[in-house]
Scaffold this motif. Structure first.
Motif, short mmCIF file in Angstrom:
data_model
loop_
_atom_site.label_atom_id
_atom_site.label_comp_id
_atom_site.label_asym_id
_atom_site.label_seq_id
_atom_site.Cartn_x
_atom_site.Cartn_y
_atom_site.Cartn_z
N VAL A 117 0.72 -1.14 0.05
CA VAL A 117 -0.02 0.00 0.03
C VAL A 117 0.84 1.20 -0.05
O VAL A 117 1.72 1.17 0.94
N SER A 120 2.83 3.09 2.88
CA SER A 120 2.58 2.53 4.32
C SER A 120 3.72 2.12 5.02
O SER A 120 4.48 1.16 4.33
N GLY A 123 4.44 -1.49 6.14
CA GLY A 123 4.35 -2.68 5.11
C GLY A 123 3.10 -3.50 4.78
O GLY A 123 3.33 -4.67 4.65
N ALA A 124 1.92 -2.70 4.94
CA ALA A 124 0.87 -3.26 4.73
C ALA A 124 0.73 -3.72 3.26
O ALA A 124 1.45 -2.71 2.33
N THR A 125 -0.19 -4.63 2.96
CA THR A 125 -0.04 -5.21 1.38
C THR A 125 -1.61 -4.87 1.05
O THR A 125 -2.42 -5.13 1.57
N ARG A 126 -1.66 -4.68 -0.06
CA ARG A 126 -2.90 -4.37 -0.69
C ARG A 126 -3.52 -5.69 -1.06
O ARG A 126 -3.04 -6.44 -1.96
N SER B 273 -9.58 -4.75 1.91
CA SER B 273 -8.96 -4.39 1.00
C SER B 273 -7.51 -4.35 1.55
O SER B 273 -6.51 -3.97 0.54
N VAL B 274 -7.03 -4.46 2.76
CA VAL B 274 -5.64 -4.24 3.23
C VAL B 274 -5.53 -5.49 4.16
O VAL B 274 -6.17 -5.89 5.02
N ASP B 275 -4.28 -5.97 4.08
CA ASP B 275 -4.07 -7.25 4.93
C ASP B 275 -4.06 -6.80 6.38
O ASP B 275 -4.57 -7.48 7.28
N LYS B 276 -3.31 -5.84 6.78
CA LYS B 276 -3.64 -5.49 8.14
C LYS B 276 -4.10 -4.08 8.27
O LYS B 276 -3.55 -3.09 7.97
N ALA B 280 -2.36 3.52 10.64
CA ALA B 280 -1.40 3.89 9.87
C ALA B 280 -1.64 3.44 8.10
O ALA B 280 -1.65 4.32 7.34
N THR B 281 -2.18 2.06 8.14
CA THR B 281 -2.65 1.84 6.77
C THR B 281 -3.81 2.50 6.41
O THR B 281 -4.02 2.60 5.02
N SER B 284 -2.85 5.40 4.72
CA SER B 284 -2.15 5.22 3.32
C SER B 284 -3.47 5.01 2.45
O SER B 284 -2.94 5.18 1.08
N TYR B 321 -9.67 2.70 -5.86
CA TYR B 321 -10.31 1.39 -5.76
C TYR B 321 -11.75 1.03 -6.63
O TYR B 321 -12.43 0.33 -6.17
#
Lengths: 168, 352
Positions: A117, A120, A123-126, B273-276, B280-281, B284, B321
């Motif tokens: 992402v 981020s 290290g967050a992943t889309r 839509s986001v793993d964690k 913060a995310t 983003s 998105y």
């Protein structure tokens, strides 16, 4: 006749439907050809856990994570050097019979994996969660109560950023 | 206390002016009215339950923490009320009008109570009731009671709409909204002042009630601070966001104001839509001010004047998105402002 499980072509179609994502993870024992040992056209072995399939001018990499009952299919730019031809049975042999949870608990789920992402720091992943509808043979977006479980089962512990990360 | 501009603030009752020209009801007449009500109590129970369930669904979508309950007024309480109004010669409580439709005179035969944790959520619940239900065509259908030494709550009277169960069509239901803390006071105050059982309320009890009211207000403030601190902790520690109220809190902190809309739906989308999902995310994915600005721009361009904030956030997210949002709203499901926001953003993109 509708298959109660995913076919390999369903997997490819799912990944192709969301071109922004690089990989699609599913529960390995939800894929028909691997469960029954059916042939998969163009399947070739690269390593103990990696296989390759071509469809037209596109090449896809299959990675097996048997300890987690996860199968990942992703785009690759160029075909790799193959070791030998392979069958669905060869992949199916690696899948644990104990892993009933993946395919049977609540449906056929998939996890699309994209890049990091943008911006981020953590290290967050889309990602994007999907559910396969056997009746219509369609991949539908899924945002229900099992999302945390799907993310945990299909995503945790795997090198998500190893999938050619690029800012989304 | 919150004072919504569209509500009517009620001070000590001025409407109960004695009227010597209105004949009093006799006890047998009152009993007849109560008995007739008893026979149709089920209707009011079902009406109250219907409104409760509808509100539960809507308030959950808005991420309002609350406790809901519903009831049909007990026949004894109806009798007490008619007797009280009768003693005051309330002109509305005539035999003809009560006999014709007691529910149009005693507008709280069906009742729903909404207890919120935060004072600010009272106004949010009022807004949901006004926009999602139909206010009844009667006087005093939207007011706030705030007596200096007594009861505090918002009251709205709704009418079961034509498109719902026909057997309940036209039934009135009173929705009472207050904080958990204020409710404790309200209940004690009501029991002491109105159910005296022949014993007058003493000065000491009156003073203690005042203290209790002040304590309730302090508790409201403390509860609000606690929830804010909890939200700020979630942001600081980068804990994974686990429910819609947290995402709403974070967006409101970033936007600098209260936000409206279906945060439950937004939370589910972002979680998928986001793993964690952490503060913060979430940042983003998009800065709330920028997303709201973009959404506002689209809403203004298409003339969507009453777009809520979640709808604007969705429209602001559309560029990044698009595929995911389209996939979500293309599933079978009930329409709503989330889906409408995606459709509007799509049309806007096509046009521009």
């Amino acid at each position: 006749m509708n298959q109660p499980l995913l076919t390999f072509d369903d997997l490819i179609r799912g990944l192709e439907s969301f071109p922004k994502y690089q990989a699609l993870d599913v529960f390995a024992n939800s894929v028909y050809e691997f469960c029954v040992g059916a042939p998969v056209a163009g399947l070739a072995k690269i390593s103990e856990r990696s296989y390759q399939v071509t469809r037209g001018d596109k090449t896809f990499l299959l990675e097996i994570f048997p300890e987690r009952n996860v199968l990942r299919v992703r785009h690759v730019a160029k075909p790799a050097l193959v070791v030998a031809a392979a069958t669905g049975a060869a992949i199916g042999a690696k899948i644990s019979d104990d892993s009933l949870l993946g395919a049977l608990a609540g449906g056929l789920f998939g996890l699309l994996i994209g890049g990091a992402v943008a911006g981020s720091a953590g290290g967050a992943t889309r990602i994007f969660t999907l559910k396969f509808e056997p009746e219509s043979r369609q991949w539908l977006a899924y945002d229900g109560g099992l999302v945390p479980w799907v993310k945990e089962q299909l995503g945790t512990g795997l090198d998500l950023l190893g999938v050619n990360p690029k800012a989304s | 206390m919150p004072n919504d501009e569209t509500s009517v603030l009620i001070m000590p009752a001025q409407h109960d002016a004695p009227s010597t020209s209105t004949p009093s009801l006799s006890e047998p007449q009152i009993e007849g009215i109560v008995e007739a009500y008893r026979l149709q109590m089920t209707r009011y129970e079902e009406a109250a339950l219907l409104v409760e369930r509808r509100l539960l669904r809507e308030l959950r979508a808005e991420a309002v923490r609350c406790l809901l309950s519903s009831r049909a007024k007990h026949p004894d309480d109806l009798r007490d009320k008619i007797q009280l109004k009768n003693r005051k010669h309330d002109s509305r409580y005539g035999l003809d009008t009560l006999a014709r439709d007691v529910g149009k005179v005693v507008t709280d035969l069906a009742g729903v109570r909404v207890l919120v944790y935060q004072v600010d959520d009272v106004a949010k619940v009022q807004r949901v009731v006004r926009t999602q239900l139909r206010l009844a065509p009667c006087q005093r259908n939207d007011e706030v009671h705030d007596k200096l030494d007594g009861y505090w709550a918002a009251h709205l009277i709704v009418e079961i709409a034509d498109d719902e169960r026909t057997s309940l069509r036209g039934t009135f239901c009173e929705v009472q909204v207050t904080t958990v803390a204020a409710h404790v006071f309200n209940e004690l105050e009501h029991d002491i002042k109105y159910k005296t059982h022949g014993v007058d309320v003493g000065d000491a009890e009156t003073k203690t009630l005042l203290d209790l009211k002040a304590a309730a207000r302090l508790l409201d403030r403390a509860a609000e601070r606690l929830l804010i601190e909890r939200g700020e902790t979630a942001i600081r520690t980068q804990r994974e966001i686990s429910d819609a109220s947290q995402i709403q809190f974070i967006f409101e902190q970033r936007a600098g104001r209260k936000l409206s809309g279906d945060f439950e739906r937004l939370f589910r989308f972002v979680r998928a839509s986001v793993d964690k999902l952490t503060a913060a995310t979430l940042d983003s994915i998009g800065q709330p001010q920028e997303l709201l600005r973009r959404g506002d721009e689209i809403a203004t361009a298409v003339g969507w004047a009453d777009a809520d904030d979640v709808a604007k956030l969705v429209m602001g997210l559309y560029d990044s998105y698009e595929v995911e949002l389209e996939a979500l709203v293309n599933r079978p499901g009930r329409p709503g402002s989330f889906k409408h926001a995606v459709e509007v953003a799509r049309d806007f993109k096509v046009r521009t």
